[in-house]
Design a protein around this motif. Structure first.
Motif, PDB file in Angstrom:
ATOM      1  N   GLY A 164      82.469  44.682  71.164  1.00 13.78           N
ATOM      2  CA  GLY A 164      81.723  44.006  69.861  1.00 13.78           C
ATOM      3  C   GLY A 164      80.680  44.536  69.428  1.00 13.78           C
ATOM      4  N   PHE A 165      80.401  44.333  68.235  1.00 15.06           N
ATOM      5  CA  PHE A 165      79.153  44.734  67.845  1.00 15.06           C
ATOM      6  C   PHE A 165      78.195  43.606  67.016  1.00 15.06           C
ATOM      7  CE2 PHE A 165      81.106  48.851  68.180  1.00 15.06           C
ATOM      8  CZ  PHE A 165      80.068  49.708  67.721  1.00 15.06           C
ATOM      9  N   ALA A 166      76.923  43.544  67.347  1.00 12.15           N
ATOM     10  CA  ALA A 166      75.870  42.794  66.844  1.00 12.15           C
ATOM     11  C   ALA A 166      74.831  43.631  66.062  1.00 12.15           C
ATOM     12  CB  ALA A 166      75.343  41.901  67.960  1.00 12.15           C
ATOM     13  N   ALA A 167      74.645  43.196  64.640  1.00 10.64           N
ATOM     14  CA  ALA A 167      73.635  43.861  63.875  1.00 10.64           C
ATOM     15  C   ALA A 167      72.626  42.845  63.851  1.00 10.64           C
ATOM     16  CB  ALA A 167      74.087  44.257  62.385  1.00 10.64           C
ATOM     17  N   GLU A 168      71.459  42.991  64.209  1.00 11.10           N
ATOM     18  CA  GLU A 168      70.658  41.863  64.313  1.00 11.10           C
ATOM     19  C   GLU A 168      69.095  42.202  63.748  1.00 11.10           C
ATOM     20  OE1 GLU A 168      71.416  38.980  65.047  1.00 11.10           O
ATOM     21  OE2 GLU A 168      73.341  39.098  66.400  1.00 11.10           O
ATOM     22  N   THR A 169      68.409  41.491  63.303  1.00  9.20           N
ATOM     23  CA  THR A 169      67.053  41.814  62.683  1.00  9.20           C
ATOM     24  C   THR A 169      65.794  41.180  63.506  1.00  9.20           C
ATOM     25  OG1 THR A 169      67.013  39.681  61.242  1.00  9.20           O
ATOM     26  CG2 THR A 169      67.910  41.968  60.220  1.00  9.20           C
ATOM     27  N   GLU A 170      66.282  40.270  64.747  1.00  7.15           N
ATOM     28  CA  GLU A 170      65.245  39.914  65.471  1.00  7.15           C
ATOM     29  C   GLU A 170      66.026  39.565  66.688  1.00  7.15           C
ATOM     30  OE1 GLU A 170      63.472  36.258  63.936  1.00  7.15           O
ATOM     31  OE2 GLU A 170      65.418  35.468  63.393  1.00  7.15           O
ATOM     32  N   ARG A 171      65.204  39.123  67.628  1.00  5.59           N
ATOM     33  CA  ARG A 171      65.619  38.759  69.142  1.00  5.59           C
ATOM     34  C   ARG A 171      67.143  39.326  69.438  1.00  5.59           C
ATOM     35  NH1 ARG A 171      65.146  32.482  67.542  1.00  5.59           N
ATOM     36  NH2 ARG A 171      66.059  32.205  69.711  1.00  5.59           N
ATOM     37  N   VAL A 172      67.155  40.577  69.480  1.00  5.27           N
ATOM     38  CA  VAL A 172      68.403  41.425  69.621  1.00  5.27           C
ATOM     39  C   VAL A 172      69.008  41.208  70.993  1.00  5.27           C
ATOM     40  CG1 VAL A 172      69.192  43.615  69.602  1.00  5.27           C
ATOM     41  CG2 VAL A 172      67.744  43.100  67.914  1.00  5.27           C
ATOM     42  N   ALA A 173      68.280  41.086  72.104  1.00  8.84           N
ATOM     43  CA  ALA A 173      68.868  40.979  73.277  1.00  8.84           C
ATOM     44  C   ALA A 173      69.450  39.498  73.512  1.00  8.84           C
ATOM     45  CB  ALA A 173      67.807  41.138  74.263  1.00  8.84           C
ATOM     46  N   GLU A 174      68.618  38.524  72.959  1.00 12.56           N
ATOM     47  CA  GLU A 174      69.047  37.131  73.223  1.00 12.56           C
ATOM     48  C   GLU A 174      70.515  36.865  72.392  1.00 12.56           C
ATOM     49  OE1 GLU A 174      67.773  32.756  71.561  1.00 12.56           O
ATOM     50  OE2 GLU A 174      66.194  34.389  71.957  1.00 12.56           O
ATOM     51  N   TYR A 175      70.486  37.413  71.296  1.00 12.48           N
ATOM     52  CA  TYR A 175      71.634  36.953  70.372  1.00 12.48           C
ATOM     53  C   TYR A 175      73.005  37.889  70.678  1.00 12.48           C
ATOM     54  CZ  TYR A 175      68.726  34.493  67.126  1.00 12.48           C
ATOM     55  OH  TYR A 175      68.009  34.020  66.209  1.00 12.48           O
ATOM     56  N   ALA A 176      72.778  39.161  71.167  1.00 15.94           N
ATOM     57  CA  ALA A 176      73.659  40.031  71.774  1.00 15.94           C
ATOM     58  C   ALA A 176      74.429  39.573  73.007  1.00 15.94           C
ATOM     59  CB  ALA A 176      73.230  41.433  71.924  1.00 15.94           C
ATOM     60  N   MET A 177      73.661  38.974  73.999  1.00 15.85           N
ATOM     61  CA  MET A 177      74.306  38.415  75.201  1.00 15.85           C
ATOM     62  C   MET A 177      74.921  37.096  74.809  1.00 15.85           C
ATOM     63  SD  MET A 177      73.955  40.232  77.571  1.00 15.85           S
ATOM     64  CE  MET A 177      74.745  39.076  78.878  1.00 15.85           C
ATOM     65  N   SER A 178      74.162  36.373  73.856  1.00 14.62           N
ATOM     66  CA  SER A 178      75.236  35.027  73.647  1.00 14.62           C
ATOM     67  C   SER A 178      76.598  35.323  72.870  1.00 14.62           C
ATOM     68  CB  SER A 178      74.193  34.483  72.548  1.00 14.62           C
ATOM     69  OG  SER A 178      74.890  33.170  71.845  1.00 14.62           O
ATOM     70  N   LYS A 179      76.493  36.459  71.932  1.00  9.85           N
ATOM     71  CA  LYS A 179      77.494  36.906  71.332  1.00  9.85           C
ATOM     72  C   LYS A 179      78.604  37.290  72.326  1.00  9.85           C
ATOM     73  CE  LYS A 179      79.180  39.372  67.088  1.00  9.85           C
ATOM     74  NZ  LYS A 179      78.851  40.334  66.053  1.00  9.85           N
TER      75      LYS A 179
END
Length: 406
Positions: free
Chosen positions: A321-336
């Protein structure tokens, strides 16, 4: 690995040209057919007779030297290559390659060849860091040229820094890895999604995002180059089609969902790089919406979460998967990654310069279930795809080995 492969070895005029003799010898000993092309400047550092003796073939020196009257030499050489290796590559030849200059045999052949190209730069540390050279190398990387990075140390000019030609063993190993990678995904079926989806308001207006599709297209090309049977399911994109890759065009998130699910059961690897709309209009007007009031209120509803659906239905597939973020990248990526049952997740901060949408470079982090695996610096998207796909292939092997051992 190299038996029967034809490698064109281009040697340009730097002091490191002497190392080309060892490179030629090692490639020949490994079973490759090496055909050497030297610039006039290169002959000032090493004699053509040396390379002729080591390669057991005549050395190309002049565009107008025609060994065989039945063919045009630089075209025949270009067509014969399984790989072109330029080592050492001076700032001059890098500039010629980037700007399409063809004024000698080597530069003319490089314009004519359709074979993959590996470049091993060698130059003064300040030359290597010059904006013009950096721009030229970035442009070549965007076109698919691979690089063997120079080493750091004492240079012939007396400076200490980056610019020394990689050792012959490292260059030959890079060539071997290249050919090894060509069959890494042979027999595997790969699905890649790319681009932004389009959710229509009426026949002339729609909701979408800034995705160009370049990252997904780079993954599709990299997988095809490794021998995979690749289907690229693309929404709205600016990237050109790829030879040897089946292209399926879709528009909306719903169309992309159906296109992926139709092929999902047969897939071994799915790389979900598309930027899919999270919402769509509840109603799509059959005709153009006319201006009437000062405000227009749109009612939106959630689209189906494609990545989550694939994670829920996963059996044998390896899902990225891919996660395009603008903040708290590591947190949101692992959650996803956890919520959507991905095997790997590629995350980027699209607010960073040189990353994200509508640029030719990216800055990504790769996550697995154990956390951050690797952070890549700003690189051309082709190089990002190559580096991440190396990790994917290794993980697929480890997963298969683990399942076989159970």
């Amino acid at each position: 690995m190299l038996t029967g492969k034809t490698i064109l070895l281009g040697i340009s005029g730097g002091i490191a040209a002497y190392k080309a003799a060892t490179i030629c010898s090692r490639l020949t000993q490994a079973g490759a057919k090496v055909r050497v092309i030297m610039t006039e400047s290169a002959t000032k550092f090493i004699a053509p007779l040396t390379l002729q003796t080591l390669s057991r073939h005549p050395v190309y020196l002049d565009t107008f030297d025609e060994f065989d009257p039945s063919v045009v030499a630089h075209i025949d050489a270009a067509d014969s290559a399984d790989l072109v290796l330029v080592a050492p590559a001076t700032a001059n030849i890098v500039g010629k390659m980037a700007n399409g200059i063809a004024d000698d045999f080597l530069s003319t052949m490089l314009l004519a060849t359709t074979a993959p190209v590996i470049v091993a730069p060698a130059m003064n540390v300040h030359m290597y860091a010059h904006p013009a050279v950096e721009r030229n190398m970035a442009l070549l990387a965007e076109r698919g040229v691979r690089f063997v990075e120079p080493g750091t140390g004492l240079l012939a000019c007396g400076y200490v820094g980056k610019g020394r030609l990689s050792e012959p063993e490292e260059i030959v190993a890079a060539v071997q890895r290249f050919f090894a990678s060509r069959s890494e995904l042979a027999g595997k079926t790969v699905i890649v999604t790319a681009g932004g989806t389009v959710e229509r308001l009426d026949p002339v207006r729609f909701l979408t995002n800034d995705s160009s599709g370049k990252m997904g297209f780079a993954f599709a090309e990299a997988a095809a180059n490794r021998g995979a049977d690749v289907t690229l399911i693309a929404g709205r994109t600016t990237a050109p089609p790829i030879d040897g890759v089946k292209l399926v065009r879709v528009e909306s998130a719903e169309q992309m969902l159906h296109a992926v699910l139709e092929r999902y059961d047969a897939a071994d690897l799915v790389i979900k790089a598309a930027a899919v709309a999270d919402y769509r209009p509840v109603e799509q007007a059959p005709t153009k919406i006319k201006k009437s009031e000062e405000k227009l209120v749109l009612e939106l509803e959630r689209t189906t979460d494609i990545l989550k659906t694939l994670g829920e239905r996963k059996t044998h597939q390896f899902l990225v998967g891919f996660a395009a973020e603008t903040e708290r990248v590591a947190e949101y990526a692992m959650s996803k990654l956890v919520r959507k049952n991905c095997d790997l997740l590629v995350a980027n901060d699209v607010s960073r310069e040189g990353a994200g949408f509508n640029v030719d470079t990216n800055v990504v982090q790769l996550y697995g279930k154990e956390g951050l695996l690797e952070s890549l610096p700003q690189l051309p998207k082709r190089e990002v795809a190559e580096r991440v796909l190396e990790r994917i292939v290794q993980r697929m092997r480890d997963k298969a080995a683990g399942e076989a051992g159970e």
